[in-house]
Design a protein around this motif. Structure first.
Motif, PDB file in Angstrom:
ATOM      1  N   ARG A   1       0.834  -1.205   0.000  1.00  0.00           N
ATOM      2  CA  ARG A   1       0.000   0.000   0.000  1.00  0.00           C
ATOM      3  C   ARG A   1       0.865   1.249   0.000  1.00  0.00           C
ATOM      4  N   ARG A   2       1.945   1.240   0.775  1.00  0.00           N
ATOM      5  CA  ARG A   2       2.823   2.414   0.800  1.00  0.00           C
ATOM      6  C   ARG A   2       3.487   2.633  -0.563  1.00  0.00           C
ATOM      7  N   ARG A   3       3.907   1.531  -1.203  1.00  0.00           N
ATOM      8  CA  ARG A   3       4.517   1.672  -2.520  1.00  0.00           C
ATOM      9  C   ARG A   3       3.486   2.142  -3.557  1.00  0.00           C
ATOM     10  N   LEU A   4       2.272   1.630  -3.445  1.00  0.00           N
ATOM     11  CA  LEU A   4       1.220   2.069  -4.357  1.00  0.00           C
ATOM     12  C   LEU A   4       0.883   3.537  -4.148  1.00  0.00           C
ATOM     13  N   ARG A   5       0.866   3.967  -2.892  1.00  0.00           N
ATOM     14  CA  ARG A   5       0.580   5.381  -2.629  1.00  0.00           C
ATOM     15  C   ARG A   5       1.693   6.256  -3.202  1.00  0.00           C
ATOM     16  N   ALA A   6       2.937   5.764  -3.090  1.00  0.00           N
ATOM     17  CA  ALA A   6       4.044   6.528  -3.665  1.00  0.00           C
ATOM     18  C   ALA A   6       3.904   6.617  -5.184  1.00  0.00           C
ATOM     19  N   SER A   7       3.461   5.517  -5.818  1.00  0.00           N
ATOM     20  CA  SER A   7       3.262   5.540  -7.265  1.00  0.00           C
ATOM     21  C   SER A   7       2.124   6.475  -7.643  1.00  0.00           C
ATOM     22  N   VAL A   8       1.035   6.435  -6.868  1.00  0.00           N
ATOM     23  CA  VAL A   8      -0.076   7.355  -7.113  1.00  0.00           C
ATOM     24  C   VAL A   8       0.373   8.799  -6.900  1.00  0.00           C
ATOM     25  N   ALA A   9       1.210   9.000  -5.888  1.00  0.00           N
ATOM     26  CA  ALA A   9       1.713  10.364  -5.627  1.00  0.00           C
ATOM     27  C   ALA A   9       2.567  10.871  -6.790  1.00  0.00           C
ATOM     28  N   GLU A  10       3.319   9.970  -7.431  1.00  0.00           N
ATOM     29  CA  GLU A  10       4.102  10.377  -8.602  1.00  0.00           C
ATOM     30  C   GLU A  10       3.187  10.849  -9.726  1.00  0.00           C
ATOM     31  N   VAL A  11       2.101  10.115  -9.937  1.00  0.00           N
ATOM     32  CA  VAL A  11       1.133  10.526 -10.960  1.00  0.00           C
ATOM     33  C   VAL A  11       0.501  11.863 -10.586  1.00  0.00           C
ATOM     34  N   ALA A  12       0.120  11.996  -9.320  1.00  0.00           N
ATOM     35  CA  ALA A  12      -0.468  13.260  -8.875  1.00  0.00           C
ATOM     36  C   ALA A  12       0.521  14.417  -9.022  1.00  0.00           C
ATOM     37  N   GLN A  13       1.791  14.138  -8.717  1.00  0.00           N
ATOM     38  CA  GLN A  13       2.813  15.173  -8.856  1.00  0.00           C
ATOM     39  C   GLN A  13       2.944  15.625 -10.310  1.00  0.00           C
ATOM     40  N   ARG A  14       2.922  14.652 -11.226  1.00  0.00           N
ATOM     41  CA  ARG A  14       3.142  14.963 -12.636  1.00  0.00           C
ATOM     42  C   ARG A  14       1.932  15.637 -13.274  1.00  0.00           C
ATOM     43  N   LEU A  15       0.731  15.155 -12.941  1.00  0.00           N
ATOM     44  CA  LEU A  15      -0.463  15.632 -13.637  1.00  0.00           C
ATOM     45  C   LEU A  15      -1.243  16.696 -12.872  1.00  0.00           C
ATOM     46  N   VAL A  16      -1.002  16.815 -11.561  1.00  0.00           N
ATOM     47  CA  VAL A  16      -1.783  17.771 -10.764  1.00  0.00           C
ATOM     48  C   VAL A  16      -0.882  18.740  -9.999  1.00  0.00           C
ATOM     49  N   LEU A  17      -0.025  18.195  -9.150  1.00  0.00           N
ATOM     50  CA  LEU A  17       0.733  19.057  -8.247  1.00  0.00           C
ATOM     51  C   LEU A  17       1.743  19.926  -8.981  1.00  0.00           C
ATOM     52  N   ALA A  18       2.490  19.355  -9.928  1.00  0.00           N
ATOM     53  CA  ALA A  18       3.497  20.146 -10.647  1.00  0.00           C
ATOM     54  C   ALA A  18       2.867  21.263 -11.473  1.00  0.00           C
ATOM     55  N   PRO A  19       1.780  20.990 -12.240  1.00  0.00           N
ATOM     56  CA  PRO A  19       1.149  22.108 -12.954  1.00  0.00           C
ATOM     57  C   PRO A  19       0.631  23.196 -12.017  1.00  0.00           C
ATOM     58  N   LEU A  20       0.058  22.788 -10.878  1.00  0.00           N
ATOM     59  CA  LEU A  20      -0.426  23.792  -9.929  1.00  0.00           C
ATOM     60  C   LEU A  20       0.740  24.577  -9.328  1.00  0.00           C
ATOM     61  N   ALA A  21       1.838  23.884  -9.044  1.00  0.00           N
ATOM     62  CA  ALA A  21       3.011  24.584  -8.517  1.00  0.00           C
ATOM     63  C   ALA A  21       3.548  25.583  -9.531  1.00  0.00           C
ATOM     64  N   ALA A  22       3.523  25.193 -10.817  1.00  0.00           N
ATOM     65  CA  ALA A  22       3.971  26.122 -11.858  1.00  0.00           C
ATOM     66  C   ALA A  22       3.087  27.363 -11.895  1.00  0.00           C
ATOM     67  N   GLU A  23       1.787  27.173 -11.701  1.00  0.00           N
ATOM     68  CA  GLU A  23       0.878  28.322 -11.712  1.00  0.00           C
ATOM     69  C   GLU A  23       1.100  29.221 -10.499  1.00  0.00           C
ATOM     70  N   THR A  24       1.270  28.616  -9.319  1.00  0.00           N
ATOM     71  CA  THR A  24       1.500  29.445  -8.142  1.00  0.00           C
ATOM     72  C   THR A  24       2.869  30.132  -8.218  1.00  0.00           C
ATOM     73  N   ASP A  25       3.855  29.441  -8.806  1.00  0.00           N
ATOM     74  CA  ASP A  25       5.156  30.083  -8.992  1.00  0.00           C
ATOM     75  C   ASP A  25       5.038  31.270  -9.950  1.00  0.00           C
ATOM     76  N   ALA A  26       4.289  31.071 -11.045  1.00  0.00           N
ATOM     77  CA  ALA A  26       4.103  32.163 -12.002  1.00  0.00           C
ATOM     78  C   ALA A  26       3.367  33.324 -11.351  1.00  0.00           C
ATOM     79  N   LEU A  27       2.384  33.012 -10.509  1.00  0.00           N
ATOM     80  CA  LEU A  27       1.657  34.068  -9.811  1.00  0.00           C
ATOM     81  C   LEU A  27       2.582  34.822  -8.865  1.00  0.00           C
ATOM     82  N   ALA A  28       3.426  34.076  -8.148  1.00  0.00           N
ATOM     83  CA  ALA A  28       4.364  34.739  -7.234  1.00  0.00           C
ATOM     84  C   ALA A  28       5.342  35.620  -7.997  1.00  0.00           C
TER      85      ALA A  28
END
Length: 542
Positions: A503-530
């Motif tokens: 489960r921990r490894r699966l969560r890490a894999s899901v987190a990688e997907v979230a980072q690539r498709l959700v978190l990183a784009p949002l971070a780019a937007e907040t960075d651009a806003l800053a």
């Protein structure tokens, strides 16, 4: 320390690039026009200061222009509008020389005159010691900003935006006109250093009334954001105040500061508008918002189903290695849940290109995942402009989430390919115990055969309370079952631990997907806003 013009312009450019596609289009267009106008003016003659006289119909602007120039160059009269095209007077230089000509071409002023630098006759014909025209002055008489002819107003507004020093000429009747203050003076807030308000026709008022009107004009200017703008009274007819205005203009020309002051004020105003549009920079939030997102994505990826399959598969594999050998094959008859999901242990290269057989996420799971993504984006961009939030949502590739999550589950190692050491140890022990039981059974069978043939019984050793063959048979079977029971208990405990690790490894894999498709784009937007907010604030600073 105040920024240089080039630094302020560079900061505004960075803010514009960061806000592109996120802030309102008209705001960005206006700011880019300001930046381009600043570049153009900065590339033209720095030796000349453009002073524009702007005013409404009947304010006596052209008469004041003639009084300042010391010559009747601008047409005056009762017909309105009097000024249809701008008129320029270049002091000291030939208006067709390279520097003045390029500047006037940029200003789109075709009517040009030249006057010599030096003292100008004051009222009464006597030259005053401070009443002089300075070399490098470009004095403009603009069309009336309230002209009934649209083309005249457009020309006036264009030159109002490009002049280095603005002299607004008002009269006692229209100095408080709402259109003047709302349309022209308030947009110049922060341009105090390059705005002069002149109450013309002051000779039509008594001294006390003139002072009162000047005081009221100063109050209105402060309300417009021009608290430090210079305000004075004058009369083009009598010459009162003309020398003071001419001296003020001469000082601005000699100091050669008006151009940079105007350009800097324009950049600051545009940058302030950008900074206001950006709003506050939202703080980065992970914590509960990210955990909620990952929980929803885990559910959409079928992680609970996979974890349950890992537990069952681990129990099955443990039983297949540690169970009592004669019945161990029964465990192998049960289907492996991981193999059924195409998640059985396999080489990493094979896992990278495979897909699972997990059932697709249901409507409720998909809706939950989409809601979690949207809620997370809203939490991260709390306080950001609506346009910025919409731009961020457009960057989130939620359509790619199902395939990405399935691939992430497929390539996650769930169980070791090889049996663990204690499985092999208990399996070897089981075979030893089975061998002992078989040896005991064969021994007993041999003894039974001898007895059946009535042959003499060999000496049978006694181990404890029973003969050795009996001990071997009964002890081997009993010990085998006990070892199988211990292996089953240990296998279930180990399966629980392996399921937790999976489960921990699966969560890490899901987190990688979230980072690539959700978190990183949002971070780019907040960075651009800053970046946009910080650079706009830098460009807007004094």
């Amino acid at each position: 320390m105040s920024l240089r013009l080039e630094e302020r312009l560079a900061a505004l450019d960075v803010a514009l690039d960061a806000g592109d596609g996120r802030l309102p289009g008209p705001l960005l267009t206006d700011a880019r026009e300001v930046a381009e106008r600043v570049r153009e003016r900065a590339g033209l003659s720095a030796e000349h200061t453009v002073v524009a006289l702007a005013g409404a119909t009947g304010s006596g602007k052209s008469s004041l222009f003639n009084a300042l120039a010391g010559a009747d160059l601008a047409a005056t009269g009762v017909q309105r509008p009097t000024t249809s095209h701008p008129l320029a007077v270049v002091v000291g230089d030939d208006p067709d020389a390279d520097g003045p000509a390029r500047l006037l071409d940029w200003l789109e002023v075709g009517r040009r005159h030249t006057v010599p630098a030096g003292p100008v006759p004051a009222a009464g014909g006597a030259p005053g010691p401070t009443s002089r025209m300075s070399d490098g002055l470009v004095l403009l008489d603009l069309p009336d900003h309230d002209s009934v002819v649209v083309e005249h107003r457009v020309r006036a507004e264009r030159l109002v935006a490009r002049a280095d020093l603005l002299v607004w000429v008002v009269d006692p009747q229209k100095y408080a006109d709402g259109a003047l203050h709302e349309r022209y003076l308030r947009p110049l807030a922060g341009h105090d250093d390059v705005v002069v308000l002149v109450l013309n026709q002051a000779d039509r008022l008594g001294p006390a009334d003139a002072d009162a009107v000047v005081a009221d004009l100063r109050r209105l200017a402060a309300q417009d954001g021009l608290a430090r703008a210079r305000v004075l009274a004058a009369s083009a007819r009598t010459g009162a105040g003309v020398d003071e205005l001419r001296s003020l203009v001469a000082r601005a020309v000699e100091r050669r500061e008006a151009r940079n002051q105007r350009l800097g004020a324009d950049l600051r105003a545009a940058a302030r508008d950008l900074a206001d549009a950006c709003g506050p920079v939202p703080a980065r939030r992970r914590g509960a918002a990210t955990d909620t997102l990952l929980d929803a994505l885990e559910d959409a990826a079928g992680v609970p189903t996979v974890v349950a399959a890992v537990r069952c598969s681990a129990v099955r594999r443990a039983a297949a290695h540690t169970g009592w050998p004669p019945v161990r094959w029964l465990a192998r008859l049960r289907p492996d849940p991981l193999r059924r999901l195409h998640l059985a242990p396999r080489p990493a290269a094979e896992a990278d290109v495979s897909r699972t057989s997990l059932p697709p996420a249901g409507a409720a799971q998909r809706a939950s995942a989409a809601t979690a993504v949207r809620d997370h984006a809203d939490a991260v961009l709390a306080g950001a402009p609506d346009g910025w939030v919409l731009a961020a949502r457009r960057r989130l590739d939620t359509a790619a989430l199902p395939d990405a999550l399935d691939h992430a589950v497929a390539r996650t190692p769930l169980l070791p390919e090889r049996a663990v050491w204690w499985w092999r140890a208990l399996g070897a022990l089981q075979w030893l115990l089975l061998a002992a039981a078989v040896a005991g059974a064969l021994w007993l069978a041999g003894l039974a055969g001898l007895a059946y043939l009535q042959l003499p019984d060999p000496v049978t050793p006694v181990w404890g309370p029973a003969p050795a063959p009996t001990v071997l048979l009964v002890g081997g079977v009993a010990a085998g079952w006990l070892v199988a029971l211990a292996g089953a208990i240990a296998g279930r405990l180990g399966a629980r631990a392996r399921a937790g690790a999976a489960r921990r490894r699966l969560r890490a894999s899901v987190a990688e997907v979230a980072q690539r498709l959700v978190l990183a784009p949002l971070a780019a937007e907040t960075d651009a806003l800053a970046v946009c907010r910080a650079q706009a604030a830098r460009a807007a600073g004094r």
